[in-house]
Write a protein that holds these residues in place. Sequence first.
Motif, PDB file in Angstrom:
ATOM      1  N   LEU A 230       3.906  -9.142   1.606  1.00  0.00           N
ATOM      2  CA  LEU A 230       3.542  -9.367   3.007  1.00  0.00           C
ATOM      3  C   LEU A 230       2.781 -10.661   3.211  1.00  0.00           C
ATOM      4  O   LEU A 230       2.484 -11.041   4.349  1.00  0.00           O
ATOM      5  CB  LEU A 230       2.700  -8.189   3.524  1.00  0.00           C
ATOM      6  N   GLY A 231       2.416 -11.319   2.117  1.00  0.00           N
ATOM      7  CA  GLY A 231       1.652 -12.556   2.230  1.00  0.00           C
ATOM      8  C   GLY A 231       0.215 -12.337   2.649  1.00  0.00           C
ATOM      9  O   GLY A 231      -0.359 -13.157   3.362  1.00  0.00           O
ATOM     10  N   LEU A 232      -0.381 -11.237   2.191  1.00  0.00           N
ATOM     11  CA  LEU A 232      -1.739 -10.888   2.599  1.00  0.00           C
ATOM     12  C   LEU A 232      -2.745 -11.244   1.517  1.00  0.00           C
ATOM     13  O   LEU A 232      -2.498 -10.999   0.333  1.00  0.00           O
ATOM     14  CB  LEU A 232      -1.844  -9.397   2.907  1.00  0.00           C
TER      15      LEU A 232
ATOM     16  N   TYR B 176      -2.804  -3.334  12.108  1.00  0.00           N
ATOM     17  CA  TYR B 176      -3.385  -2.101  11.575  1.00  0.00           C
ATOM     18  C   TYR B 176      -2.806  -1.788  10.183  1.00  0.00           C
ATOM     19  O   TYR B 176      -3.549  -1.451   9.256  1.00  0.00           O
ATOM     20  CB  TYR B 176      -3.090  -0.920  12.508  1.00  0.00           C
ATOM     21  N   ASP B 177      -1.500  -1.895  10.067  1.00  0.00           N
ATOM     22  CA  ASP B 177      -0.857  -1.578   8.796  1.00  0.00           C
ATOM     23  C   ASP B 177      -1.258  -2.565   7.708  1.00  0.00           C
ATOM     24  O   ASP B 177      -1.457  -2.182   6.547  1.00  0.00           O
ATOM     25  CB  ASP B 177       0.657  -1.556   8.967  1.00  0.00           C
ATOM     26  N   ASP B 178      -1.375  -3.843   8.067  1.00  0.00           N
ATOM     27  CA  ASP B 178      -1.800  -4.847   7.092  1.00  0.00           C
ATOM     28  C   ASP B 178      -3.214  -4.566   6.600  1.00  0.00           C
ATOM     29  O   ASP B 178      -3.506  -4.679   5.400  1.00  0.00           O
ATOM     30  CB  ASP B 178      -1.748  -6.242   7.711  1.00  0.00           C
ATOM     31  N   ALA B 179      -4.105  -4.233   7.534  1.00  0.00           N
ATOM     32  CA  ALA B 179      -5.485  -3.928   7.146  1.00  0.00           C
ATOM     33  C   ALA B 179      -5.518  -2.741   6.194  1.00  0.00           C
ATOM     34  O   ALA B 179      -6.250  -2.754   5.185  1.00  0.00           O
ATOM     35  CB  ALA B 179      -6.335  -3.653   8.384  1.00  0.00           C
ATOM     36  N   TRP B 180      -4.720  -1.729   6.477  1.00  0.00           N
ATOM     37  CA  TRP B 180      -4.692  -0.550   5.608  1.00  0.00           C
ATOM     38  C   TRP B 180      -4.139  -0.899   4.215  1.00  0.00           C
ATOM     39  O   TRP B 180      -4.630  -0.394   3.204  1.00  0.00           O
ATOM     40  CB  TRP B 180      -3.859   0.550   6.243  1.00  0.00           C
ATOM     41  N   THR B 181      -3.171  -1.781   4.173  1.00  0.00           N
ATOM     42  CA  THR B 181      -2.627  -2.218   2.881  1.00  0.00           C
ATOM     43  C   THR B 181      -3.722  -2.839   2.019  1.00  0.00           C
ATOM     44  O   THR B 181      -3.848  -2.530   0.823  1.00  0.00           O
ATOM     45  CB  THR B 181      -1.491  -3.232   3.094  1.00  0.00           C
ATOM     46  N   SER B 182      -4.550  -3.701   2.613  1.00  0.00           N
ATOM     47  CA  SER B 182      -5.625  -4.334   1.851  1.00  0.00           C
ATOM     48  C   SER B 182      -6.746  -3.357   1.526  1.00  0.00           C
ATOM     49  O   SER B 182      -7.378  -3.458   0.465  1.00  0.00           O
ATOM     50  CB  SER B 182      -6.163  -5.552   2.611  1.00  0.00           C
ATOM     51  N   ILE B 183      -7.006  -2.418   2.416  1.00  0.00           N
ATOM     52  CA  ILE B 183      -8.026  -1.401   2.117  1.00  0.00           C
ATOM     53  C   ILE B 183      -7.578  -0.541   0.937  1.00  0.00           C
ATOM     54  O   ILE B 183      -8.387  -0.201   0.056  1.00  0.00           O
ATOM     55  CB  ILE B 183      -8.309  -0.547   3.366  1.00  0.00           C
ATOM     56  N   LYS B 184      -6.307  -0.197   0.889  1.00  0.00           N
ATOM     57  CA  LYS B 184      -5.813   0.561  -0.262  1.00  0.00           C
ATOM     58  C   LYS B 184      -5.899  -0.266  -1.545  1.00  0.00           C
ATOM     59  O   LYS B 184      -6.172   0.278  -2.620  1.00  0.00           O
ATOM     60  CB  LYS B 184      -4.367   1.016  -0.011  1.00  0.00           C
ATOM     61  N   TRP B 185      -5.688  -1.580  -1.420  1.00  0.00           N
ATOM     62  CA  TRP B 185      -5.856  -2.454  -2.581  1.00  0.00           C
ATOM     63  C   TRP B 185      -7.311  -2.410  -3.061  1.00  0.00           C
ATOM     64  O   TRP B 185      -7.574  -2.314  -4.264  1.00  0.00           O
ATOM     65  CB  TRP B 185      -5.459  -3.879  -2.218  1.00  0.00           C
ATOM     66  N   VAL B 186      -8.254  -2.456  -2.135  1.00  0.00           N
ATOM     67  CA  VAL B 186      -9.670  -2.340  -2.508  1.00  0.00           C
ATOM     68  C   VAL B 186      -9.913  -1.007  -3.214  1.00  0.00           C
ATOM     69  O   VAL B 186     -10.573  -0.940  -4.258  1.00  0.00           O
ATOM     70  CB  VAL B 186     -10.578  -2.469  -1.266  1.00  0.00           C
ATOM     71  N   ALA B 187      -9.369   0.073  -2.645  1.00  0.00           N
ATOM     72  CA  ALA B 187      -9.580   1.404  -3.217  1.00  0.00           C
ATOM     73  C   ALA B 187      -8.974   1.546  -4.612  1.00  0.00           C
ATOM     74  O   ALA B 187      -9.399   2.413  -5.379  1.00  0.00           O
ATOM     75  CB  ALA B 187      -8.990   2.466  -2.287  1.00  0.00           C
TER      76      ALA B 187
END
Length: 310
Positions: free
Chosen positions: A57-59, A128-139
């Motif tokens: 996603l390029g995040l 919203y979905d992008d933010a959740w993707t990065s939050i899951k990466w943090v988790a």
Amino acid sequence: MASNSTEIAHEFFPSYPLFRVYKDGRIERVYKTRTIPPSNDPETGVQSKDTVTSPELGLSVRLFLPKITNPTVKIPLLIYIHGGAFCIGSPFSPNYHEYLTSLVNKANAIAVSIQYRKAPEHPLPIAYDDAWTSIKWVASHVNKDGPEPWLNEHADFDRVFLAGDSAGGNIAHSMTMRAKTDSLVGVKIDGLLLMNPFFMNDQRDELIEYIFPTSNGSNDPRLNPASAVNELVGLPCSRILVCVSEKDFLKDRGVAYYEAVKKSGWNGVIDLLEIPEEDHVFFLFKPTCQKAADLMIQVSSFLNQAFSLM
């Protein structure tokens, strides 16, 4: 017949210029977001670096680490989501870089500043979905075996805070609600910090209609949590701080959010902090003023469980 290439179909200048859409589909971004590289701040000792969370996603995110004096002690983890009407802004911009450098130093916390793809090229709910993707990466670092050493070595996953300003505050609330149903195993969301958050009310919002065409507007709980008060009872955190500014046009919406959470019967502590005589996200644009310094103290205290209203 004249070409449509110069004919404007939509123009969005809510309080500052955002973008124009021409009849041929071309988008002109009027507001240009400036970015700066990560750094090692010589005054505070705060280090920062960027890392990719989703190559597909390029995040990316920008991480901030305070000066570590005792590497055996875990420190609070702040996940911060920038504002900008879902259309502009960046975790790599000077304002956010400087603010989080100062906050990480003051609060002795590690921070992850999240990037998301922006409207109108990427309409909501992509942000919203992008933010959740990065939050899951943090988790993914909860067992200390993730790809980022700073999170493995220093983050306390029992003291995680979601935070954001303006549209980022909206996303931070939505991410907290999402954690209720899409569990972040091993992560305890201690608090939610909303800085001059953007929420809808009953007024029509043409920008939202354009960048989030699949929503129900003011009846969409992502945009207007007060429209679904009963859902707020399940907020999976123990503390919330809502910061509003007296001259901010969004002030009443932040207050309405505070009142809706209280009305819901949510079993936590929510506080409302109003900064007099200031406007929207003043702490980003006037970081050296006394009220910004006072607010920084309050936010730092909130992150360290010693909060008391001014």
